[in-house]
Design a protein around this motif. Structure first.
Motif, PDB file in Angstrom:
ATOM      1  N   VAL A 173       0.836  -1.204   0.000  1.00 24.31           N
ATOM      2  CA  VAL A 173       0.000   0.000   0.000  1.00 24.31           C
ATOM      3  C   VAL A 173       0.867   1.249   0.000  1.00 24.31           C
ATOM      4  O   VAL A 173       0.631   2.197  -0.772  1.00 24.31           O
ATOM      5  CB  VAL A 173      -0.946  -0.009   1.217  1.00 24.31           C
ATOM      6  CG1 VAL A 173      -1.631   1.349   1.377  1.00 24.31           C
ATOM      7  CG2 VAL A 173      -1.990  -1.103   1.060  1.00 24.31           C
ATOM      8  N   SER A 201       2.813   1.666  -3.435  1.00 21.80           N
ATOM      9  CA  SER A 201       1.931   2.000  -4.557  1.00 21.80           C
ATOM     10  C   SER A 201       1.435   3.437  -4.455  1.00 21.80           C
ATOM     11  O   SER A 201       1.392   4.163  -5.460  1.00 21.80           O
ATOM     12  CB  SER A 201       0.754   1.029  -4.615  1.00 21.80           C
ATOM     13  OG  SER A 201      -0.015   1.091  -3.437  1.00 21.80           O
ATOM     14  N   ASP A 202       1.080   3.882  -3.233  1.00 24.71           N
ATOM     15  CA  ASP A 202       0.596   5.253  -3.089  1.00 24.71           C
ATOM     16  C   ASP A 202       1.726   6.270  -3.233  1.00 24.71           C
ATOM     17  O   ASP A 202       1.515   7.361  -3.774  1.00 24.71           O
ATOM     18  CB  ASP A 202      -0.105   5.424  -1.744  1.00 24.71           C
ATOM     19  CG  ASP A 202      -1.510   4.854  -1.751  1.00 24.71           C
ATOM     20  OD1 ASP A 202      -2.114   4.809  -2.832  1.00 24.71           O
ATOM     21  OD2 ASP A 202      -2.002   4.443  -0.699  1.00 24.71           O
ATOM     22  N   VAL A 250       0.443   8.960  -6.117  1.00 26.53           N
ATOM     23  CA  VAL A 250      -0.270  10.205  -5.830  1.00 26.53           C
ATOM     24  C   VAL A 250       0.438  11.438  -6.386  1.00 26.53           C
ATOM     25  O   VAL A 250      -0.219  12.406  -6.782  1.00 26.53           O
ATOM     26  CB  VAL A 250      -0.510  10.363  -4.311  1.00 26.53           C
ATOM     27  CG1 VAL A 250      -1.402   9.272  -3.793  1.00 26.53           C
ATOM     28  CG2 VAL A 250       0.810  10.412  -3.540  1.00 26.53           C
ATOM     29  N   GLY A 266      -5.852  -2.023  -6.124  1.00 24.83           N
ATOM     30  CA  GLY A 266      -6.175  -1.443  -4.823  1.00 24.83           C
ATOM     31  C   GLY A 266      -7.406  -2.073  -4.198  1.00 24.83           C
ATOM     32  O   GLY A 266      -7.444  -2.327  -2.989  1.00 24.83           O
ATOM     33  N   SER A 302      -1.565   5.694   3.271  1.00 23.50           N
ATOM     34  CA  SER A 302      -2.157   6.327   2.090  1.00 23.50           C
ATOM     35  C   SER A 302      -2.355   7.825   2.267  1.00 23.50           C
ATOM     36  O   SER A 302      -2.053   8.613   1.364  1.00 23.50           O
ATOM     37  CB  SER A 302      -3.510   5.676   1.768  1.00 23.50           C
ATOM     38  OG  SER A 302      -3.351   4.318   1.462  1.00 23.50           O
ATOM     39  N   ALA A 331       2.012   9.060   2.184  1.00 21.35           N
ATOM     40  CA  ALA A 331       2.117   9.230   0.729  1.00 21.35           C
ATOM     41  C   ALA A 331       2.026  10.695   0.282  1.00 21.35           C
ATOM     42  O   ALA A 331       2.784  11.116  -0.608  1.00 21.35           O
ATOM     43  CB  ALA A 331       1.054   8.387   0.026  1.00 21.35           C
ATOM     44  N   CYS A 348       5.788   2.268  -8.223  1.00 24.15           N
ATOM     45  CA  CYS A 348       4.541   1.498  -8.297  1.00 24.15           C
ATOM     46  C   CYS A 348       4.809   0.061  -8.729  1.00 24.15           C
ATOM     47  O   CYS A 348       4.243  -0.887  -8.176  1.00 24.15           O
ATOM     48  CB  CYS A 348       3.571   2.166  -9.273  1.00 24.15           C
ATOM     49  SG  CYS A 348       2.792   3.666  -8.645  1.00 24.15           S
TER      50      CYS A 348
END
Length: 415
Positions: A239, A242-243, A247, A337, A364, A368, A395
């Motif tokens: 998580v 990836s964020d 973002v 997600g 998140s 992030a 990512c």
């Protein structure tokens, strides 16, 4: 009034989530709350810009992030200790009263920016309680084999709130100014409360309730549980990565791309609409299917392939092509997600779900966004292309990591 069901139905007798009145009430409340949140943020932005400089408005909008990040883990403890439904009801009630109070104040006076900042601060505190509690509700209202479908429904509700909230807030501002928009947001928050009161939660098994203790001990227990879990611990890393990679390009980077290529503000809207369409389609797929075989592996691969689309966005000069790329980002990253959230819901002991959701939310929404200034500074130094490539690599790293961890790769959603 009792707050729990006497017993869960046998799995074979469970109705699909999209036909379960319990889940539909929850989805309606979540949609109303999300709509209210979107209208509130638009009204706050407009009121802040109208009453101060751009820098001052930015500070007002950033105020809520501080308590949300600092208190999120404590909010998870509160959700697990005091029952998530009650926490969500109190949160939406407070937001309703605060926003309606602000609307009334704006109708009769012209308060300074400090009033808007105070409201934003309250919202940050409430968000720190609301977000973990919302995440802890699904396993208490639906059967375990329906949780993936519930996550799909949540994704659709969130997209509807985000897509419809902005034009609804804009219409309210155009009709009666920020006061009218804040009033509309307050009414939407109020709409969620009776729906939430209608929920009846499934009781936790006696062995899952745990020993009563101090808040710090509860928090430490939750972190130990998360660290020792073979799936949930690595999922937090997924998580966060990836964020962190996602973002920055979809916020700061997109604005720079639109300016450099002459797309304008409407171009940003079209690209974001494309992303929302793809993410909504992924949520709809999960809602209809109810289960995706080899969910852990599919989540890893879709994030890895989706990272390629994120990098490609920086090298797509034409707006229609950029919108198509954004649709693929939303579809692939959105499915990844949603599957991560579904695995979190099904793998986690419900007694710890508020605390685990709080850690996920902190990754998140707390950590992030720290990449925003770094993304802006990196773009100024090296340009858009290299920054998008590095972000896409981060990512992709999240997807590769989830595939490399055997327990995550082999994780399955219940049948």
């Amino acid at each position: 009034m009792t707050d729990t069901l006497p017993a869960a139905r046998p799995a074979g007798a469970a109705r699909p989530a999209h036909r379960d009145p319990q889940v539909l009430r929850w989805a309606g409340a979540f949609t109303a709350s999300t709509l209210g949140d979107s209208v509130y943020h638009l009204a706050l932005s407009w009121a802040a810009v109208s009453n101060g400089s751009a820098a001052q408005a930015g500070l007002v909008l950033a105020v809520s992030a501080v308590p949300r990040a600092l208190l999120m883990l404590g909010g998870g403890v509160v959700a697990d200790r005091f029952e998530p439904r009650r926490v969500v009801i109190v949160s939406d009630t407070v937001r309703c009263l605060v926003v309606l109070g602000l609307a009334t104040t704006l109708y009769v006076a012209a308060p300074g920016l400090w009033v808007l900042a105070a409201v934003a601060l309250v919202f940050g505190v409430v968000d720190a309680l609301f977000l973990p509690a919302v995440g802890a509700l699904p396993p208490r209202i639906a059967e375990r084999d329906q949780l993936a479908r519930v996550q799909g429904m949540r994704g659709i509700a969130y997209r509807c709130g985000a897509v419809l909230g902005a034009p609804l807030g804009g219409l309210a501002v155009a009709v009666g100014g920020p006061a009218t928009a804040f009033g509309a947001a307050g009414l939407l928050f109020a709409l969620s409360v009776p729906l939430l009161y209608g929920l009846r939660l499934r009781p936790l098994p006696t062995e899952d309730r745990g020993r009563p203790g101090t808040a710090l001990r509860d928090l430490a227990d939750g972190l130990r549980y998360l660290r020792g879990h073979r799936v949930l611990g690595p999922l937090m890393v997924v998580v966060l990565l990836s964020d962190l990679g996602f973002v920055g390009p979809l916020n700061v980077g997109l604005a720079v791309l639109a300016e450099q290529r002459g797309w304008g503000a409407s171009g940003i809207g079209w690209v974001l609409a494309g992303f929302g369409t793809g993410a909504g389609a992924a949520s709809l797929l999960l809602t209809v299917a109810g289960r995706v075989p080899r969910a852990g592996a599919v989540s890893g691969w879709t994030m890895t392939v989706g990272a390629v689309s994120i990098g490609a966005l920086a090298f797509t000069p034409l707006l229609p092509a950029a919108v198509a790329v954004a649709v693929s980002i939303g579809l692939l990253a959105g499915l990844s997600g949603a599957l991560c959230n579904a695995l979190l819901q099904t793998e986690c002991d419900p007694a710890y779900l508020g605390r685990v959701t709080a850690v996920s939310g902190l990754c998140s929404l707390g950590l992030a966004p720290l990449s925003f200034p770094l993304t802006g500074a990196a773009i100024e130094l090296w340009g858009v292309g290299p920054v998008y490539v590095v972000s896409a690599a981060v990512c992709a790293l999240s997807g590769i990591y989830s595939l490399a961890v055997t327990a995550v790769r082999r994780a399955e959603l219940p049948r």
